[in-house]
Motif scaffolding. Structure first.
Motif, PDB file in Angstrom:
ATOM      1  N   UNK A   1      30.160  60.431  28.812  1.00 16.20           N
ATOM      2  CA  UNK A   1      31.554  59.992  28.756  1.00 16.20           C
ATOM      3  C   UNK A   1      31.656  58.487  28.539  1.00 16.20           C
ATOM      4  N   UNK A   2      30.973  57.688  29.362  1.00 18.77           N
ATOM      5  CA  UNK A   2      31.077  56.233  29.232  1.00 18.77           C
ATOM      6  C   UNK A   2      30.508  55.714  27.914  1.00 18.77           C
ATOM      7  N   UNK A   3      29.329  56.155  27.464  1.00 21.08           N
ATOM      8  CA  UNK A   3      28.850  55.673  26.156  1.00 21.08           C
ATOM      9  C   UNK A   3      29.768  56.083  25.002  1.00 21.08           C
ATOM     10  N   UNK A   4      30.334  57.280  25.081  1.00 19.67           N
ATOM     11  CA  UNK A   4      31.252  57.723  24.037  1.00 19.67           C
ATOM     12  C   UNK A   4      32.524  56.893  24.045  1.00 19.67           C
ATOM     13  N   UNK A   5      33.036  56.600  25.240  1.00 18.90           N
ATOM     14  CA  UNK A   5      34.231  55.761  25.341  1.00 18.90           C
ATOM     15  C   UNK A   5      33.949  54.354  24.818  1.00 18.90           C
TER      16      UNK A   5
ATOM     17  N   UNK B   1      35.728  52.651  21.587  1.00 26.24           N
ATOM     18  CA  UNK B   1      36.391  51.353  21.719  1.00 26.24           C
ATOM     19  C   UNK B   1      35.875  50.366  20.674  1.00 26.24           C
ATOM     20  N   UNK B   2      34.569  50.312  20.492  1.00 23.29           N
ATOM     21  CA  UNK B   2      33.996  49.392  19.519  1.00 23.29           C
ATOM     22  C   UNK B   2      34.338  49.787  18.081  1.00 23.29           C
ATOM     23  N   UNK B   3      34.422  51.089  17.817  1.00 27.37           N
ATOM     24  CA  UNK B   3      34.803  51.543  16.471  1.00 27.37           C
ATOM     25  C   UNK B   3      36.277  51.298  16.185  1.00 27.37           C
TER      26      UNK B   3
ATOM     27  N   UNK C   1      35.530  47.249  27.930  1.00 27.74           N
ATOM     28  CA  UNK C   1      34.090  47.376  28.164  1.00 27.74           C
ATOM     29  C   UNK C   1      33.721  46.967  29.582  1.00 27.74           C
ATOM     30  N   UNK C   2      34.365  45.924  30.092  1.00 27.63           N
ATOM     31  CA  UNK C   2      34.090  45.499  31.463  1.00 27.63           C
ATOM     32  C   UNK C   2      34.476  46.585  32.456  1.00 27.63           C
ATOM     33  N   UNK C   3      35.603  47.252  32.224  1.00 27.68           N
ATOM     34  CA  UNK C   3      36.010  48.342  33.120  1.00 27.68           C
ATOM     35  C   UNK C   3      35.071  49.542  32.999  1.00 27.68           C
ATOM     36  N   UNK C   4      34.587  49.817  31.791  1.00 24.09           N
ATOM     37  CA  UNK C   4      33.622  50.902  31.621  1.00 24.09           C
ATOM     38  C   UNK C   4      32.316  50.619  32.357  1.00 24.09           C
ATOM     39  N   UNK C   5      32.003  49.343  32.496  1.00 17.84           N
ATOM     40  CA  UNK C   5      30.784  48.962  33.200  1.00 17.84           C
ATOM     41  C   UNK C   5      30.995  48.806  34.698  1.00 17.84           C
TER      42      UNK C   5
ATOM     43  N   UNK D   1      33.759  47.173  36.293  1.00 16.65           N
ATOM     44  CA  UNK D   1      34.531  46.032  36.757  1.00 16.65           C
ATOM     45  C   UNK D   1      35.925  46.431  37.209  1.00 16.65           C
ATOM     46  N   UNK D   2      36.470  45.654  38.128  1.00 18.89           N
ATOM     47  CA  UNK D   2      37.841  45.880  38.571  1.00 18.89           C
ATOM     48  C   UNK D   2      38.796  45.480  37.453  1.00 18.89           C
ATOM     49  N   UNK D   3      39.903  46.195  37.289  1.00 21.96           N
ATOM     50  CA  UNK D   3      40.830  45.901  36.185  1.00 21.96           C
ATOM     51  C   UNK D   3      41.326  44.460  36.146  1.00 21.96           C
ATOM     52  N   UNK D   4      41.642  43.868  37.288  1.00 23.75           N
ATOM     53  CA  UNK D   4      42.152  42.493  37.277  1.00 23.75           C
ATOM     54  C   UNK D   4      41.086  41.523  36.766  1.00 23.75           C
ATOM     55  N   UNK D   5      39.880  41.668  37.246  1.00 23.29           N
ATOM     56  CA  UNK D   5      38.796  40.789  36.789  1.00 23.29           C
ATOM     57  C   UNK D   5      38.412  41.088  35.340  1.00 23.29           C
ATOM     58  N   UNK D   6      38.476  42.349  34.944  1.00 21.68           N
ATOM     59  CA  UNK D   6      38.153  42.712  33.567  1.00 21.68           C
ATOM     60  C   UNK D   6      39.158  42.089  32.598  1.00 21.68           C
ATOM     61  N   UNK D   7      40.436  42.099  32.950  1.00 19.02           N
ATOM     62  CA  UNK D   7      41.451  41.489  32.095  1.00 19.02           C
ATOM     63  C   UNK D   7      41.258  39.983  31.989  1.00 19.02           C
TER      64      UNK D   7
END
Length: 143
Positions: free
Chosen positions: A63-67, A71-73, A95-99, A101-107
């Motif tokens: 799921x995460x690699x596909x997402x 996203x990159x495509x 990508x940060x959230x997929x890895x 990360x918290x949404x606030x920090x990812x943004x």
């Protein structure tokens, strides 16, 4: 994927131009990309899957690699419409959230990354980046 790498390498090998750009020639970067793609394909071919070792099921593991790949495509399709800053910031935040990360920090990380890359390309390298037709249309009165 290995067949794609071999086809790309074959195509790059025959690439020639009438003028000499540098000692490596114009085919160095495509050959490097084909080699990296082939290395990745071979690694994936011989690496045991997570599900085969009794871990999470195979669908959940993809799921995460596909997402991330989706996203990159999407970036090249969104870039002309949303512009560099919004597309890059959103992609980095996603990508940060997929890895994990918290949404606030990812943004925040996405916005900072987009701003730094924008400054680097536009002012450091002199490369113009797209603003986005969505913002150009609204700046010109919406017509």
């Amino acid at each position: 994927m290995a067949l794609l790498a071999l086809a790309a390498g074959w195509e790059a090998w025959g690439y020639r131009v009438a003028f000499v750009t540098d000692a490596a020639g114009p085919r160095a970067l495509p050959l490097l990309a084909a080699g990296l793609l082939l290395g990745g394909a071979l690694t994936l071919s011989f690496r045991p899957m997570v599900a085969a070792r009794g871990g999470a099921n195979q669908t959940a593991a993809l799921v995460r690699p596909t997402a991330a790949a989706t996203l990159l495509l999407a970036i090249p399709f969104l870039l002309p419409w949303l512009g560099f800053m919004v597309t890059t910031g959103g992609a980095m935040a996603g990508l940060a959230m997929l890895l994990g990360g918290r949404p606030s920090r990812a943004l925040i990380a996405g916005a900072v990354t987009a701003a730094v890359l924008y400054l680097l390309f536009v002012y450091g390298l002199g490369v113009p980046l797209p603003v986005g037709s969505l913002f150009l249309a609204s700046a010109s009165g919406g017509s």
